[in-house]
Design an enzyme around this catalytic site. Sequence first.
Site, PDB file in Angstrom:
ATOM      1  N   GLU A  13       7.305   3.097   3.763  1.00 19.87           N
ATOM      2  CA  GLU A  13       8.066   1.865   3.503  1.00 19.87           C
ATOM      3  C   GLU A  13       9.492   2.199   3.095  1.00 19.87           C
ATOM      4  O   GLU A  13      10.445   1.605   3.590  1.00 19.87           O
ATOM      5  CB  GLU A  13       7.457   1.169   2.282  1.00 19.87           C
ATOM      6  CG  GLU A  13       6.542   0.066   2.534  1.00 19.87           C
ATOM      7  CD  GLU A  13       6.166  -0.540   1.200  1.00 19.87           C
ATOM      8  OE1 GLU A  13       5.792   0.197   0.275  1.00 19.87           O
ATOM      9  OE2 GLU A  13       6.261  -1.758   1.099  1.00 19.87           O
ATOM     10  N   ASP A 217      -6.929  -3.383   2.533  1.00 18.99           N
ATOM     11  CA  ASP A 217      -8.382  -3.129   2.463  1.00 18.99           C
ATOM     12  C   ASP A 217      -8.995  -4.217   1.607  1.00 18.99           C
ATOM     13  O   ASP A 217      -8.269  -4.997   0.980  1.00 18.99           O
ATOM     14  CB  ASP A 217      -8.636  -1.740   1.837  1.00 18.99           C
ATOM     15  CG  ASP A 217      -7.979  -1.619   0.470  1.00 18.99           C
ATOM     16  OD1 ASP A 217      -6.849  -1.114   0.406  1.00 18.99           O
ATOM     17  OD2 ASP A 217      -8.572  -2.065  -0.526  1.00 18.99           O
TER      18      ASP A 217
END
Length: 250
Positions: A13, A217
């Site tokens: 990122e 997740d």
Amino acid sequence: MAVIGIMSAMHEELAAVLAAMPDEQRVRVAERDFWVGHWHGHDVVAVLSRIGKVAAATTATVLLERFKVDALVFTGAAGGLAPHAQVGDVVVATGLVQHDMDASLLFPRYEVPLYGRARFDTDPALSEALAAAASQVLSDPAQHLGAQAIADFHLLSPRVHQGLIVSGDRFVSTTAESQALQRSLPDALAVEMEGAAVAQVCLDYGVPFAAVRTISDRADDDAHTDFNRFIREVASRYSLAILSQWLMHR
Ligand code: ADE
């Protein structure tokens, strides 16, 4: 001009953010690299948050003390807790709680001693602007993600949620722990490892804070599946696109 602090939870990122900043200079403080530059005409300081509450709180404190940021935005990934917070969705925090804070002999469960509160709210205007940017980005995932990632991670209609994120020094990766968290903090949309600590530091300094997390997740027994690929091919790209969209219109 206002200085904007960007804390990225993941290397990929931060690398994407730095690639978008034409002129960044590295300043090393407290064993961390702070990148000072510009993005869409704004003064920006970008930094890797590091993992866990203490490390992230230290990073935030340096951003506030040394770099005098006027607003702090955190981007990263999180585990989905609420049933509707699905992999590929984005959660923009309205408030954050440390789920592992427990001084309950002396203070109510989750309350941070001497703060008189468990929940640290994000800045409403900043969070709204980031949620709008996230909605824009998620309205057309194919513009930001590869076709294979969309197919493999089932990202046809990702959604933006706003609400509670909980933080603690644990990667939650069992269904039993995820269910226990949902039972004790039923409003929680997602779990991660830094946000509530950074929100607390920002409250101390009176600086607006916002947090944007892509659900990577479900914080359950399958939480490890393809985590690194998801970060690389989905979460990092969403973070970049959301921040870019937000800064462009700020
Ligand atoms: N960040 C991403 N997924 C997470 C999880 N399951 N627990 C804690 N932090 C996370």
